[in-house]
Write a protein that holds these residues in place. Structure first.
Motif, PDB file in Angstrom:
ATOM      1  N   ASN A  42      32.499 117.388   0.920  1.00  8.33           N
ATOM      2  CA  ASN A  42      32.586 116.664   2.178  1.00  8.33           C
ATOM      3  C   ASN A  42      33.503 115.449   2.055  1.00  8.33           C
ATOM      4  O   ASN A  42      33.046 114.325   1.926  1.00  8.33           O
ATOM      5  CB  ASN A  42      31.188 116.252   2.631  1.00  8.33           C
ATOM      6  CG  ASN A  42      31.109 116.104   4.124  1.00  8.33           C
ATOM      7  OD1 ASN A  42      32.081 116.353   4.827  1.00  8.33           O
ATOM      8  ND2 ASN A  42      29.957 115.707   4.607  1.00  8.33           N
ATOM      9  N   SER A  44      37.062 113.703   3.910  1.00 11.43           N
ATOM     10  CA  SER A  44      37.923 113.756   5.085  1.00 11.43           C
ATOM     11  C   SER A  44      38.819 112.530   5.120  1.00 11.43           C
ATOM     12  O   SER A  44      38.485 111.488   4.559  1.00 11.43           O
ATOM     13  CB  SER A  44      37.077 113.794   6.361  1.00 11.43           C
ATOM     14  OG  SER A  44      36.171 114.857   6.325  1.00 11.43           O
ATOM     15  N   THR A  72      40.274 114.664   9.498  1.00 13.12           N
ATOM     16  CA  THR A  72      40.420 116.075   9.197  1.00 13.12           C
ATOM     17  C   THR A  72      39.859 116.317   7.805  1.00 13.12           C
ATOM     18  O   THR A  72      40.272 115.658   6.842  1.00 13.12           O
ATOM     19  CB  THR A  72      41.912 116.478   9.221  1.00 13.12           C
ATOM     20  OG1 THR A  72      42.456 116.102  10.491  1.00 13.12           O
ATOM     21  CG2 THR A  72      42.081 117.962   9.011  1.00 13.12           C
ATOM     22  N   VAL A  75      38.615 120.471   3.329  1.00 11.79           N
ATOM     23  CA  VAL A  75      38.294 121.899   3.268  1.00 11.79           C
ATOM     24  C   VAL A  75      38.573 122.509   4.636  1.00 11.79           C
ATOM     25  O   VAL A  75      38.048 122.046   5.654  1.00 11.79           O
ATOM     26  CB  VAL A  75      36.808 122.109   2.873  1.00 11.79           C
ATOM     27  CG1 VAL A  75      36.452 123.569   2.856  1.00 11.79           C
ATOM     28  CG2 VAL A  75      36.538 121.468   1.532  1.00 11.79           C
ATOM     29  N   ALA A  76      39.383 123.552   4.681  1.00 14.50           N
ATOM     30  CA  ALA A  76      39.819 124.146   5.953  1.00 14.50           C
ATOM     31  C   ALA A  76      38.676 124.738   6.770  1.00 14.50           C
ATOM     32  O   ALA A  76      38.785 124.871   7.983  1.00 14.50           O
ATOM     33  CB  ALA A  76      40.869 125.217   5.688  1.00 14.50           C
ATOM     34  N   THR A  77      37.580 125.108   6.146  1.00 11.64           N
ATOM     35  CA  THR A  77      36.472 125.715   6.883  1.00 11.64           C
ATOM     36  C   THR A  77      35.600 124.695   7.618  1.00 11.64           C
ATOM     37  O   THR A  77      34.773 125.075   8.425  1.00 11.64           O
ATOM     38  CB  THR A  77      35.571 126.530   5.920  1.00 11.64           C
ATOM     39  OG1 THR A  77      35.091 125.657   4.905  1.00 11.64           O
ATOM     40  CG2 THR A  77      36.331 127.688   5.320  1.00 11.64           C
ATOM     41  N   HIS A  78      35.796 123.390   7.349  1.00 11.69           N
ATOM     42  CA  HIS A  78      35.010 122.365   8.027  1.00 11.69           C
ATOM     43  C   HIS A  78      35.708 121.911   9.302  1.00 11.69           C
ATOM     44  O   HIS A  78      36.921 122.013   9.439  1.00 11.69           O
ATOM     45  CB  HIS A  78      34.773 121.170   7.108  1.00 11.69           C
ATOM     46  CG  HIS A  78      33.818 121.467   6.002  1.00 11.69           C
ATOM     47  ND1 HIS A  78      33.967 120.939   4.756  1.00 11.69           N
ATOM     48  CD2 HIS A  78      32.700 122.220   5.951  1.00 11.69           C
ATOM     49  CE1 HIS A  78      32.988 121.360   3.975  1.00 11.69           C
ATOM     50  NE2 HIS A  78      32.205 122.148   4.697  1.00 11.69           N
ATOM     51  N   GLN A  79      34.945 121.345  10.211  1.00 13.97           N
ATOM     52  CA  GLN A  79      35.404 120.943  11.526  1.00 13.97           C
ATOM     53  C   GLN A  79      35.952 119.513  11.509  1.00 13.97           C
ATOM     54  O   GLN A  79      35.388 118.628  10.876  1.00 13.97           O
ATOM     55  CB  GLN A  79      34.201 121.051  12.467  1.00 13.97           C
ATOM     56  CG  GLN A  79      34.472 120.712  13.883  1.00 13.97           C
ATOM     57  CD  GLN A  79      33.208 120.911  14.726  1.00 13.97           C
ATOM     58  OE1 GLN A  79      32.151 121.243  14.218  1.00 13.97           O
ATOM     59  NE2 GLN A  79      33.332 120.694  16.004  1.00 13.97           N
TER      60      GLN A  79
END
Length: 157
Positions: A42, A44, A72, A75-79
Motif C-alpha cells: 500500500n 501511493s 496513484t 500497484v496497478a491493481t489498486h484504485q
C-alpha cells in the motif's frame, strides 16, 4: 471539506490592509505527496495543493491548514484516490521562540476504505527562529493522546 480553500481564499481577498499588521500570514503550497503505509503493498504518490492561514493576536495564535492530493498507487491493481487533510492548532507563546500547542487533524480518503481515514488530537511544542528578514526555521514536537481510524484499530501515544 470543500469549503476550506474557498474560505481561506475569501479571507485573503477580503482582508483590509491594516489586518496584515495584526499578524495574519497566508500561505499556498504545491508539491509532491506520498503515502507509505506499513504494508509494502500500500504505497501511493501524486501531486498536492495546500493553503494555510496563521493569525497571532498577542500571545495566542491560531493556525489552519488545508491540503488536497490526488494519489496513484504503485500497484496497478489498486484504485486511485484523493486525500483531503485539515489541521487546526491553537498556540500560546511561552517565550519569544517557544509555543505550547493543542491541535486537531483529520485525513479523509475518497473513495472510502481505499486506505484509512484518521483523526487525531495533538499536544506539543513549537520552536522557531529567524534566519533573516524574510526567512525563518521552525520545529514541532507533539504527542497524539487521541487517535481514531475509520476501520478501527489503535495507535500508541
Amino acid at each position: 471539506m470543500r469549503c476550506g480553500p474557498l474560505l481561506l481564499t475569501a479571507v485573503a481577498l477580503a482582508a483590509p490592509g491594516r489586518i496584515w499588521g495584526q499578524g495574519i500570514a497566508l500561505g499556498v503550497a504545491v508539491g509532491s505527496y506520498s503515502m507509505r503505509e506499513e504494508s509494502k503493498v500500500n504505497r501511493s504518490s501524486g501531486g498536492a495543493f495546500g493553503l494555510s492561514a496563521d493569525w497571532r493576536p498577542g500571545r495566542w495564535g491560531v493556525r489552519v491548514e488545508y491540503l488536497k492530493a490526488a494519489l496513484t498507487p504503485d500497484v496497478a491493481t489498486h484504485q486511485a484516490f484523493t486525500v483531503t487533510e485539515f489541521v487546526g492548532r491553537l498556540a500560546y507563546r511561552i517565550r519569544p521562540s517557544l509555543d505550547a500547542e493543542v491541535g486537531i487533524s483529520r485525513r479523509v480518503i475518497k473513495p472510502e476504505f481505499v486506505t484509512r481515514d484518521v483523526g487525531a488530537v495533538s499536544v506539543g511544542i513549537r520552536s522557531k527562529g529567524r534566519l533573516g528578514r524574510d526567512a525563518g526555521v521552525w520545529a514541532r514536537g507533539a504527542v497524539l493522546p487521541l487517535v481514531r481510524f475509520n476501520e478501527g484499530g489503535s495507535s500508541g501515544t
